[in-house]
Design a protein around this motif. Structure first.
Motif, mmCIF file in Angstrom:
data_model
loop_
_atom_site.group_PDB
_atom_site.id
_atom_site.type_symbol
_atom_site.label_atom_id
_atom_site.label_comp_id
_atom_site.label_asym_id
_atom_site.label_seq_id
_atom_site.Cartn_x
_atom_site.Cartn_y
_atom_site.Cartn_z
ATOM 1 N N TRP A 197 0.819 -1.213 0.000
ATOM 2 C CA TRP A 197 0.000 0.000 0.000
ATOM 3 C C TRP A 197 0.854 1.265 0.000
ATOM 4 O O TRP A 197 0.339 2.366 0.016
ATOM 5 C CB TRP A 197 -0.951 0.004 1.203
ATOM 6 C CG TRP A 197 -0.257 -0.179 2.512
ATOM 7 C CD1 TRP A 197 0.213 0.802 3.315
ATOM 8 C CD2 TRP A 197 0.064 -1.413 3.154
ATOM 9 N NE1 TRP A 197 0.820 0.261 4.419
ATOM 10 C CE2 TRP A 197 0.744 -1.092 4.358
ATOM 11 C CE3 TRP A 197 -0.156 -2.766 2.835
ATOM 12 C CZ2 TRP A 197 1.198 -2.067 5.233
ATOM 13 C CZ3 TRP A 197 0.302 -3.717 3.718
ATOM 14 C CH2 TRP A 197 0.962 -3.371 4.892
ATOM 15 N N ARG A 198 2.166 1.100 -0.023
ATOM 16 C CA ARG A 198 3.044 2.265 -0.067
ATOM 17 C C ARG A 198 3.717 2.342 -1.432
ATOM 18 O O ARG A 198 4.035 1.327 -2.034
ATOM 19 C CB ARG A 198 4.122 2.144 1.015
ATOM 20 C CG ARG A 198 3.602 2.421 2.401
ATOM 21 C CD ARG A 198 4.677 2.141 3.423
ATOM 22 N NE ARG A 198 4.274 2.659 4.723
ATOM 23 C CZ ARG A 198 4.883 3.676 5.323
ATOM 24 N NH1 ARG A 198 5.924 4.254 4.785
ATOM 25 N NH2 ARG A 198 4.450 4.106 6.479
ATOM 26 N N THR A 199 4.002 3.568 -1.867
ATOM 27 C CA THR A 199 4.742 3.741 -3.108
ATOM 28 C C THR A 199 6.213 3.421 -2.862
ATOM 29 O O THR A 199 6.630 3.228 -1.726
ATOM 30 C CB THR A 199 4.648 5.195 -3.597
ATOM 31 O OG1 THR A 199 5.249 6.025 -2.594
ATOM 32 C CG2 THR A 199 3.215 5.628 -3.804
ATOM 33 N N THR A 200 6.983 3.373 -3.966
ATOM 34 C CA THR A 200 8.421 3.150 -3.851
ATOM 35 C C THR A 200 9.022 4.109 -2.838
ATOM 36 O O THR A 200 9.739 3.714 -1.916
ATOM 37 C CB THR A 200 9.081 3.397 -5.219
ATOM 38 O OG1 THR A 200 8.533 2.455 -6.132
ATOM 39 C CG2 THR A 200 10.583 3.220 -5.152
ATOM 40 N N PHE A 201 8.685 5.384 -3.009
ATOM 41 C CA PHE A 201 9.247 6.407 -2.137
ATOM 42 C C PHE A 201 8.860 6.162 -0.680
ATOM 43 O O PHE A 201 9.695 6.211 0.216
ATOM 44 C CB PHE A 201 8.765 7.789 -2.604
ATOM 45 C CG PHE A 201 9.502 8.917 -1.952
ATOM 46 C CD1 PHE A 201 10.725 9.337 -2.447
ATOM 47 C CD2 PHE A 201 8.975 9.550 -0.844
ATOM 48 C CE1 PHE A 201 11.412 10.376 -1.838
ATOM 49 C CE2 PHE A 201 9.651 10.584 -0.237
ATOM 50 C CZ PHE A 201 10.866 10.997 -0.737
ATOM 51 N N GLU A 202 7.580 5.866 -0.465
ATOM 52 C CA GLU A 202 7.113 5.660 0.908
ATOM 53 C C GLU A 202 7.700 4.394 1.526
ATOM 54 O O GLU A 202 7.879 4.311 2.742
ATOM 55 C CB GLU A 202 5.582 5.587 0.939
ATOM 56 C CG GLU A 202 4.930 6.921 0.643
ATOM 57 C CD GLU A 202 3.456 6.772 0.306
ATOM 58 O OE1 GLU A 202 2.740 7.775 0.394
ATOM 59 O OE2 GLU A 202 3.022 5.663 -0.067
ATOM 60 N N ASN A 203 7.983 3.399 0.655
ATOM 61 C CA ASN A 203 8.644 2.203 1.177
ATOM 62 C C ASN A 203 10.064 2.517 1.621
ATOM 63 O O ASN A 203 10.539 2.015 2.638
ATOM 64 C CB ASN A 203 8.647 1.096 0.125
ATOM 65 C CG ASN A 203 7.475 0.143 0.293
ATOM 66 O OD1 ASN A 203 7.395 -0.588 1.258
ATOM 67 N ND2 ASN A 203 6.549 0.191 -0.647
ATOM 68 N N VAL A 204 10.727 3.363 0.829
ATOM 69 C CA VAL A 204 12.108 3.720 1.165
ATOM 70 C C VAL A 204 12.163 4.489 2.487
ATOM 71 O O VAL A 204 13.077 4.314 3.286
ATOM 72 C CB VAL A 204 12.733 4.547 0.019
ATOM 73 C CG1 VAL A 204 14.042 5.166 0.460
ATOM 74 C CG2 VAL A 204 12.961 3.670 -1.200
ATOM 75 N N THR A 205 11.149 5.302 2.748
ATOM 76 C CA THR A 205 11.186 6.136 3.959
ATOM 77 C C THR A 205 10.670 5.418 5.206
ATOM 78 O O THR A 205 10.684 5.991 6.292
ATOM 79 C CB THR A 205 10.353 7.420 3.785
ATOM 80 O OG1 THR A 205 9.021 7.050 3.421
ATOM 81 C CG2 THR A 205 10.939 8.327 2.733
ATOM 82 N N LEU A 206 10.242 4.174 5.056
ATOM 83 C CA LEU A 206 9.635 3.456 6.187
ATOM 84 C C LEU A 206 10.527 3.445 7.435
ATOM 85 O O LEU A 206 10.091 3.796 8.527
ATOM 86 C CB LEU A 206 9.296 2.019 5.761
ATOM 87 C CG LEU A 206 8.652 1.132 6.823
ATOM 88 C CD1 LEU A 206 7.304 1.683 7.242
ATOM 89 C CD2 LEU A 206 8.489 -0.287 6.307
ATOM 90 N N GLY A 207 11.794 3.067 7.229
ATOM 91 C CA GLY A 207 12.708 2.996 8.375
ATOM 92 C C GLY A 207 12.955 4.364 8.981
ATOM 93 O O GLY A 207 13.041 4.513 10.202
ATOM 94 N N LEU A 208 13.043 5.379 8.117
ATOM 95 C CA LEU A 208 13.282 6.747 8.601
ATOM 96 C C LEU A 208 12.095 7.234 9.427
ATOM 97 O O LEU A 208 12.263 7.880 10.462
ATOM 98 C CB LEU A 208 13.508 7.684 7.412
ATOM 99 C CG LEU A 208 14.768 7.395 6.592
ATOM 100 C CD1 LEU A 208 14.706 8.082 5.247
ATOM 101 C CD2 LEU A 208 16.003 7.817 7.362
ATOM 102 N N GLU A 209 10.885 6.909 8.956
ATOM 103 C CA GLU A 209 9.681 7.274 9.709
ATOM 104 C C GLU A 209 9.737 6.654 11.095
ATOM 105 O O GLU A 209 9.498 7.321 12.106
ATOM 106 C CB GLU A 209 8.431 6.722 9.015
ATOM 107 C CG GLU A 209 7.849 7.604 7.958
ATOM 108 C CD GLU A 209 6.757 6.861 7.189
ATOM 109 O OE1 GLU A 209 6.009 6.076 7.796
ATOM 110 O OE2 GLU A 209 6.678 7.061 5.967
#
Ligand SMILES: Nc1ncnc2c1ncn2[C@@H]1O[C@H](COP(=O)(O)OP(=O)(O)O)[C@@H](O)[C@H]1O
Ligand SMILES: [Mg+2]
Lengths: 279, 274
Positions: free
Chosen positions: B112-124
């Motif tokens: 349910w996350r875009t490429t970008f949102e997947n990349v930022t998961l750990g940072l979030e």
């Protein structure tokens, strides 16, 4: 299913208008849609014949319209009650009770499912109780609720919530626990704690489950509200049905049942629309 | 160059109702900075367990793990605490995502996350989202051919792209050590070779210390500076082989045509057999 049909339809028109579509494929599509149309035609035919037969049979006194009512009679009742606005009042009462119970079922259901997911020990302890409460016919509890809570709307809401909530909790809790283990491990490798697992994985991955459960819950809430209104109400469609049968006004009963059919369908479609939008 | 990672005589047992499984026994080794180490061993010998221990997801039953020398040992001080997750105080201090980047066997991108949102998961999760990081991510996505897929959902990406997204998701957390648990095993052979090249190049370019678990001997020989061969369960060290390939401009793919490649392959093969 509805979503599929709609997509099919637009894709159908697209394919038919596309000059590259082969003749054979067009033929296939046409046959398919002819069949769908025939099915729809039969469905409408059945309901119209049923109403017509009902009307004619009572008109020629083959069946007694006093006992069975008749389409013209309940429509007349409907018009009369529309004039003084009372039917909208009763429908409104039932609808607002249903929405209130539905909201409680959805919110409290999610909260409790999250709690059970969070604390495995609590989940293990309450599991047998949930199973028993879920399989218990809730109409058996309704009289008890009246004694405890009184002859009022509180009883109706509690009754409706009790019909829907246990199944909702069980379904959500099961779905929460079925989330892929790898996803949970991922969050942990990224330094996340249990709250992160909940917020980043468990809840978002279960939005489709939550919404499809809402479709079931709205129906169950309506059932619960009607059970409650049968026993403890001074207004609402359930009240009209019971009142009508007691004073032998079958027109009123049948009309309320027909409105109930429409309300139930409407609510389901509303949630289906919501589901199409958000999943 | 100092030691990035020291494994000091660790053992680990799984406990469940059927009994106790000793997965790792008296294991010790060191990994130097920017070194690429491959771990091979029979399946079920305890390789994933070892990575979970290094990542701090589970605690060793005995022995210690040191990261960057100065760090406190990841020692099992509290036997009641099975995993770090439930212990919020512990997480902040030695959150596994901080020093250790862990790439799992499957990419585990969230649909349910875009490429970008997947990349930022750990940072979030680690509360590290800043404007500078956004730029770094943009750069990484551009560099690794994902620019036009920034807003795509994982289902629109190829297997190789998904694996690269998973790697970037790990890299943006700037880990000191990268753990890779059979990261290519879910890919078909062709893609596997390509992605191995991609990922190896990325890791080298970012000068990361890496620990790669694989059951593919060619993959290990073509990518690693050193190969640790483990015995069957419980895992102990069978042998350690330094890989020196005489080839210019090494990539895993070119390494396969190095003259020594075959000898190393046979050596490891023999080690695994007995
Ligand atoms: N949660 C667990 N409980 C009990 N035994 C486990 C568990 N996880 C793994 N094992 C056992 O520990 C051994 C090592 O597992 P693993 O580290 O996954 O092996 P590998 O990654 O080398 O294939 C295996 O024999 C496996 O059966
Ligand atoms: Mg494994």
């Amino acid at each position: 299913m509805n979503k599929k049909n709609q997509n099919n339809k637009s894709s159908y028109i697209e394919q038919i208008n596309n000059p590259n579509t082969s003749q054979a494929h067009k033929l296939y599509l046409l046959t398919h849609y002819k069949r769908l149309k025939r099915i729809r035609f039969l469905q409408i035919l059945i309901i119209i014949s049923f109403i017509a037969f009902w009307e004619i049979a009572t008109y020629f006194k083959i069946i007694d319209s006093f006992v069975f009512s008749s389409p013209s009679r309940f429509i007349k009742t409907f018009i009369k009650m529309s004039m003084d606005g009372s039917i909208f009042y009763h429908t409104g009462i039932t609808l607002s009770e249903t929405f209130l119970s539905f909201a409680i079922v959805v919110v409290v259901g999610i909260l409790i499912a999250v709690l059970l997911w969070w604390n495995d020990s609590i989940a293990k302890v309450v599991e047998p109780y949930l199973v028993v409460l879920n399989s218990l016919p809730k109409s058996a509890l309704a009289p008890v609720f009246i004694v405890w809570l009184g002859n009022n709307m509180k009883t109706i809401i509690v009754c409706a919530v009790s019909v829907a909530i246990f199944g909702n909790i069980i379904n959500l809790f099961t779905a929460f626990n079925e989330v892929e283990e790898g996803k949970v491990k991922l969050i942990r490798t990224l330094g996340g704690n249990k709250k992160d697992i909940l917020v980043k994985v468990i809840l978002p991955s279960n939005i489709p489950v939550i919404i499809s459960n809402m479709k079931v819950n709205i129906g169950a809430s309506l059932v619960g509200v009607i059970i409650g209104e049968f026993l403890a109400a001074k207004a609402g469609l359930g009240y009209l049905i019971i009142y009508g049968s007691q004073v032998f006004q079958l027109d009123l009963v049948i009309m309320s049942v027909v409105i109930l059919c429409i309300v139930a369908t409407g609510l389901y479609q509303l949630l289906a629309l919501f589901e199409r939008k958000y999943t | 160059m100092g030691e990035r990672l020291v494994i000091d005589n660790i053992s680990y047992s799984y406990h469940n109702l059927d009994g106790e499984t000793l997965a790792i026994k008296d294991l010790s080794f060191k990994v130097a900075e920017s070194e690429f180490v491959a771990i091979v061993g029979p399946s079920g010998c305890g390789k994933s367990t070892l990575l979970s221990l290094i990542a701090g997801l589970i605690k060793p039953s005995s022995g210690s793990i040191y990261i960057n020398e100065s760090s406190k040992p990841l020692k099992n001080t509290n036997t009641n605490e099975l995993i770090g997750v439930d212990n919020k105080n512990n997480i902040k201090e030695k959150s596994p995502g901080n020093k250790i980047g862990y790439m799992l066997q499957t990419d585990q991108l969230l649909d349910w996350r875009t490429t970008f949102e997947n990349v930022t998961l750990g940072l979030e999760i680690q509360d590290k989202l800043t404007n500078e990081i956004y730029e770094t991510i943009e750069e990484l996505l551009n560099t690794y051919g994902l620019r036009s897929f920034k807003n795509a959902k994982p289902s629109e990406l190829s297997g190789g792209m998904r694996q690269r997204v998973a790697l970037i998701r790990t890299l943006v957390l700037e880990p000191d050590i990268l753990l890779l648990d059979e990261p290519f095993s879910a890919l078909d052979y062709q893609t596997r070779l390509e992605v191995a090249d991609d990922i190896w190049t990325i890791i080298r370019k970012e000068q990361k210390t890496a620990l790669l678990v694989t059951h593919d001997i060619s993959e290990a020989v073509s990518m690693a500076d050193r190969i640790i061969v483990l015995t069957g369960r419980p895992a102990t060290i069978k042998s350690i082989v330094d890989i020196k390939l005489t080839i210019d401009d090494k990539t895993p793919f070119r390494a396969r045509s190095a003259p020594e490649f075959k000898d190393y392959f046979n050596l490891i093969w023999k080690e695994l057999e007995h």
